[in-house]
Design a protein around this motif. Structure first.
Motif, PDB file in Angstrom:
ATOM      1  N   ALA A   1     -24.544 -19.573 -36.893  1.00  0.00           N
ATOM      2  CA  ALA A   1     -23.710 -20.184 -36.092  1.00  0.00           C
ATOM      3  C   ALA A   1     -23.497 -19.847 -34.639  1.00  0.00           C
ATOM      4  O   ALA A   1     -23.269 -20.426 -33.700  1.00  0.00           O
TER       5      ALA A   1
ATOM      6  N   SER B   1     -20.732 -23.939 -44.436  1.00  0.00           N
ATOM      7  CA  SER B   1     -21.154 -22.518 -45.032  1.00  0.00           C
ATOM      8  C   SER B   1     -20.674 -21.399 -44.040  1.00  0.00           C
ATOM      9  O   SER B   1     -20.895 -21.204 -42.979  1.00  0.00           O
ATOM     10  N   HIS B   2     -19.827 -20.494 -44.838  1.00  0.00           N
ATOM     11  CA  HIS B   2     -19.298 -19.363 -44.028  1.00  0.00           C
ATOM     12  C   HIS B   2     -19.060 -18.226 -44.967  1.00  0.00           C
ATOM     13  O   HIS B   2     -18.306 -17.198 -44.647  1.00  0.00           O
TER      14      HIS B   2
ATOM     15  N   ASP C   1     -24.660 -16.864 -42.303  1.00  0.00           N
ATOM     16  CA  ASP C   1     -23.835 -17.909 -41.676  1.00  0.00           C
ATOM     17  C   ASP C   1     -23.542 -17.682 -40.193  1.00  0.00           C
ATOM     18  O   ASP C   1     -23.518 -18.777 -39.409  1.00  0.00           O
ATOM     19  N   MET C   2     -22.744 -16.653 -39.950  1.00  0.00           N
ATOM     20  CA  MET C   2     -22.147 -16.328 -38.788  1.00  0.00           C
ATOM     21  C   MET C   2     -23.321 -16.178 -37.922  1.00  0.00           C
ATOM     22  O   MET C   2     -23.090 -16.538 -36.536  1.00  0.00           O
TER      23      MET C   2
ATOM     24  N   VAL D   1     -13.131 -17.593 -34.933  1.00  0.00           N
ATOM     25  CA  VAL D   1     -14.313 -16.576 -35.686  1.00  0.00           C
ATOM     26  C   VAL D   1     -13.906 -15.219 -35.442  1.00  0.00           C
ATOM     27  O   VAL D   1     -14.210 -14.635 -36.482  1.00  0.00           O
TER      28      VAL D   1
ATOM     29  N   GLU E   1      -8.405 -20.508 -47.063  1.00  0.00           N
ATOM     30  CA  GLU E   1      -9.688 -20.591 -46.741  1.00  0.00           C
ATOM     31  C   GLU E   1      -9.847 -22.131 -46.093  1.00  0.00           C
ATOM     32  O   GLU E   1     -10.748 -22.342 -45.196  1.00  0.00           O
TER      33      GLU E   1
ATOM     34  N   TYR F   1      -9.054 -22.635 -42.512  1.00  0.00           N
ATOM     35  CA  TYR F   1     -10.329 -22.171 -41.622  1.00  0.00           C
ATOM     36  C   TYR F   1     -11.196 -23.350 -41.534  1.00  0.00           C
ATOM     37  O   TYR F   1     -11.797 -23.657 -40.563  1.00  0.00           O
TER      38      TYR F   1
ATOM     39  N   TRP G   1     -21.548 -25.998 -38.950  1.00  0.00           N
ATOM     40  CA  TRP G   1     -22.353 -24.953 -39.929  1.00  0.00           C
ATOM     41  C   TRP G   1     -20.882 -23.969 -40.572  1.00  0.00           C
ATOM     42  O   TRP G   1     -21.044 -23.947 -41.640  1.00  0.00           O
ATOM     43  N   LEU G   2     -20.143 -23.486 -39.639  1.00  0.00           N
ATOM     44  CA  LEU G   2     -19.083 -22.795 -40.317  1.00  0.00           C
ATOM     45  C   LEU G   2     -18.178 -23.485 -41.379  1.00  0.00           C
ATOM     46  O   LEU G   2     -17.621 -22.842 -42.232  1.00  0.00           O
TER      47      LEU G   2
ATOM     48  N   PHE H   1     -12.429 -25.045 -38.360  1.00  0.00           N
ATOM     49  CA  PHE H   1     -13.873 -25.251 -37.796  1.00  0.00           C
ATOM     50  C   PHE H   1     -14.212 -26.596 -37.503  1.00  0.00           C
ATOM     51  O   PHE H   1     -15.044 -27.034 -36.672  1.00  0.00           O
TER      52      PHE H   1
END
Length: 477
Positions: A379, A369-370, A375-376, A299, A446, A449, A365-366, A453
């Motif tokens: 999370a 949707s990030h 979103d952060m 994160v 991306e 990541y 969730w991340l 996650f």
């Protein structure tokens, strides 16, 4: 001095003074736990900056985090064993002393190898949490055990998140990482003083000899395994070096198990690692540690990724990492103080399952949707709830089924597997990010990541499933 009634001095009965002393002891143990968990994460927001400063890459700088987890994984059962042999309070003082020493080394460091040495010394302090739980079992009355253990265990997540915020505040005013380590050194000294003046060295001593052979074999196993995972993408998964490291890890594991079965007083009594109730508790601990420590690093890097240059990320600063973590820290604090009541009603296994499920939802969730700060925040709310509940329950689940004489080592083994899970998470996510980079650069894609996650979400949901299965088999306990 006046006596106001029989058995009272200055209006306080012996019971009142005993309760006050227990409160001070709990405060001291929590303070030390906060410093220990803080040192584990203060370096995380600085990793992107230190890649440039130390002229290394993601895989190299990740060892600043992994080295502390690795040394903690080896030292935790060893110091826990020493605690059962010589007393838990002296081992707490040793752990805090090494934390301060490692902090000073990092505060003076100018190269990656020196930082790694300092971080390894800091990581040895991870043994404090199981030692603190052992002190609580030796000192506190039975009716306060669950809540006290839950509070101390919960400080792991709280201190970790606070560490991110503190680092952000400092890094907002200086490019040097050294002030962060001076801060951990100072806080470590204060916590050590609190422990010295408040904690009692109670508990029965059990004697015996330390298992240095077991510690050495365990260290070899973890080093080979983590090095193979972290360097596999760069060397090639089918390369001779990578395969040799995996083979060496397997050999170390086989010899370690054989040695622990044969030695009279092993570092890790395998019954406490894979026994009927221990196995599921330790497996859940491993998976939750995998998710938690992996999330901290991942994160932080994602928040600091510049969206205008690579097309994703939140373009945040080091301070942004800490600010996003405030909801998580607040919720971890709340649940660490209140999870004891939940565990008393439904049992620590079911409580752990609920917490782990929330942690899985956070990473899930991340993965889906990030794209925004919202979103952060969502999370982090899920993460704070999950880890706050989960870690508070885990401390109780690890020791409630063992004899008081083995509480230190049982908690130490549980911490070992949790820390090992975190070490492997750092290597796994670092491997994924290193293997999938944007063409022409070293920045992860991306999708790398997203995959990371999702991997951490699977780990947390796995912990929830294991804890639920444990609860069904053992009536929630």
């Amino acid at each position: 001095m006046t006596t106001t009634a029989v058995g009272q001095v200055d209006g306080k009965t012996p019971e009142d003074r005993a309760q006050a002393h227990l409160g001070l002891t709990l405060l001291a143990l929590c303070a030390a736990g906060l410093v220990v968990s803080l040192q584990q994460t203060v370096v995380i927001p600085l990793l992107p900056r230190m890649i440039v400063q130390l002229h290394t890459d993601v895989a190299g700088v990740t060892w600043l985090f992994t080295a502390a987890l690795l040394s903690g994984a080896v030292a935790t059962p060893l110091l826990s064993r020493f605690g059962d042999m010589y007393g838990k309070k002296p081992m707490v003082m040793v752990a805090m002393g090494l934390l301060v020493t490692g902090s000073v080394i990092c505060a003076l460091a100018g190269s990656l190898p020196v930082y790694i040495v300092g971080r390894a010394l800091q990581g040895i302090s991870s043994a404090l949490i199981p030692l603190a739980i052992g002190i609580i079992r030796d000192t506190f009355p039975r009716e306060r055990l669950v809540s006290a253990i839950g509070i101390v265990s919960g400080t792991m997540g709280i201190g970790g998140t606070v560490g991110l915020l503190v680092t952000g505040l400092i890094a907002d005013h200086t490019q040097s990482p050294h002030p962060v380590f001076w801060l951990t050194a100072g806080l470590g000294v204060l916590a050590t003083v609190l422990i010295q003046v408040s904690a009692k060295n109670n508990g029965v001593r059990h004697g015996g000899k330390p298992d240095f052979i077991g510690a050495g074999l365990l260290a070899g196993l973890l080093v080979c395994l983590l090095l193979a995972i972290s360097e596999g993408p760069r060397w090639g998964w089918g390369s001779g070096s990578t395969l040799a490291l995996f083979a060496a890890a397997a050999a170390f594991a086989a010899v370690w198990v054989f040695a622990e079965l044969k030695i009279e007083q092993p570092l890790v009594r395998l019954q406490l690692l894979v026994g009927p109730q221990s196995l599921s508790a330790n497996l859940a601990s491993f998976l939750l540690g995998f998710s938690m420590f992996g999330a901290f690093t991942l994160v932080s890097n994602f928040i600091q990724t510049p969206a205008d240059k690579v097309g994703y990320g939140l373009s945040g600063t080091v301070l942004s990492v800490g600010l996003y973590g405030i909801p998580s820290a607040a919720l971890m604090t709340f649940f660490s103080f209140n999870t004891g009541r939940i565990s008393a009603k439904i049992g620590p296994a079911y409580t752990l399952s609920i917490g782990s499920a929330f942690a899985g939802l956070s990473m899930g969730w991340l993965a889906v949707s990030h794209g925004s700060g919202t979103d952060m925040i969502i999370a982090n709310v899920l993460q704070g709830t999950g880890f706050g509940i989960g870690y508070a329950a885990l401390g109780t689940l690890a020791v409630q089924h063992v004899a008081m004489s083995e509480s230190g080592i049982a908690s130490g083994i549980n911490s070992l597997v949790r820390t090992a899970g975190g070490s492997i998470a750092g290597a796994v996510t670092g491997s994924i990010l290193t293997a999938h980079v944007i063409s022409g650069g070293h920045v992860p894609t991306e999708s790398a990541y997203v995959a990371s996650f999702a991997t951490l979400a699977v780990g947390a949901f796995g912990a929830a499933a294991v804890a639920l299965w444990h609860g069904l088999r053992h009536n929630g306990n």
